[in-house]
Design a protein around this motif. Structure first.
Motif, short mmCIF file in Angstrom:
data_model
loop_
_atom_site.label_atom_id
_atom_site.label_comp_id
_atom_site.label_asym_id
_atom_site.label_seq_id
_atom_site.Cartn_x
_atom_site.Cartn_y
_atom_site.Cartn_z
N ASP A 243 -1.55 -22.32 -10.05
CA ASP A 243 -2.41 -21.48 -9.85
C ASP A 243 -2.41 -21.59 -8.18
OD1 ASP A 243 -4.42 -20.00 -9.30
OD2 ASP A 243 -5.79 -20.89 -10.57
N LYS B 185 -5.77 -20.80 -6.21
CA LYS B 185 -6.71 -21.78 -6.24
C LYS B 185 -6.28 -23.00 -5.45
CE LYS B 185 -10.42 -24.00 -8.21
NZ LYS B 185 -11.65 -23.50 -8.06
N GLU B 186 -5.06 -23.09 -5.16
CA GLU B 186 -4.61 -24.13 -4.21
C GLU B 186 -4.92 -23.81 -2.89
OE1 GLU B 186 -0.31 -24.78 -4.67
OE2 GLU B 186 -0.45 -25.43 -6.78
N TYR C 283 -7.15 -21.73 -2.00
CA TYR C 283 -8.70 -21.40 -1.92
C TYR C 283 -9.15 -23.13 -1.62
CZ TYR C 283 -13.62 -21.81 -3.34
OH TYR C 283 -15.07 -22.05 -3.50
N ASN C 284 -8.77 -24.13 -2.17
CA ASN C 284 -9.15 -25.58 -2.11
C ASN C 284 -8.85 -26.08 -0.58
OD1 ASN C 284 -10.32 -25.72 -4.73
ND2 ASN C 284 -8.46 -26.26 -5.47
N ALA D 283 -5.70 -14.43 -10.61
CA ALA D 283 -6.42 -15.36 -10.21
C ALA D 283 -7.23 -15.38 -9.31
CB ALA D 283 -5.46 -16.85 -10.17
N LEU E 183 -11.66 -15.33 -8.69
CA LEU E 183 -12.10 -16.26 -7.86
C LEU E 183 -13.14 -15.15 -7.04
CD1 LEU E 183 -9.41 -18.42 -6.05
CD2 LEU E 183 -11.35 -19.37 -7.76
N GLU F 85 -16.15 -14.71 -9.12
CA GLU F 85 -17.16 -15.92 -9.17
C GLU F 85 -17.79 -15.87 -7.88
OE1 GLU F 85 -15.32 -19.60 -10.40
OE2 GLU F 85 -14.16 -18.31 -11.71
N LYS G 70 -12.74 -16.96 2.18
CA LYS G 70 -13.40 -18.07 1.40
C LYS G 70 -14.85 -17.59 1.64
CE LYS G 70 -13.74 -22.72 0.11
NZ LYS G 70 -13.24 -24.02 0.20
#
Length: 71
Positions: free
Chosen positions: A3, A6-7, A9-10, A39, A43, A46, A69
């Motif tokens: 993903d 998500k990588e 984002y983190n 994906a 995000l 959410e 973000k």
């Protein structure tokens, strides 16, 4: 399949903006990268990021996504 959204984002700090792009060294292709947009939209739904821009190639395939973000 990893993903990418998500990588990225983190690794980001709140308020930061970044491009999500396929990384060929990690086995990504333009075709496999299309799922990263789904994906990223998840995000965004959410309330974690804002999709600022979607860059497409001449065939209409997504080649990069600019996100910010929020949380």
């Amino acid at each position: 399949m990893r993903d990418i959204a998500k990588e990225v984002y983190n690794k980001m700090k709140v308020g930061a903006a970044a491009w999500i792009r396929p990384v060929s060294a990690k086995g990504d292709t333009i075709q496999s990268f299309q799922s990263a947009h789904d994906a990223a939209r998840a995000l965004e739904d959410e309330g974690l990021i804002n999709i600022m821009k979607v860059q497409r190639d001449e065939d209409g395939l997504i080649e990069a996504i600019r996100i910010q973000k929020l949380n």
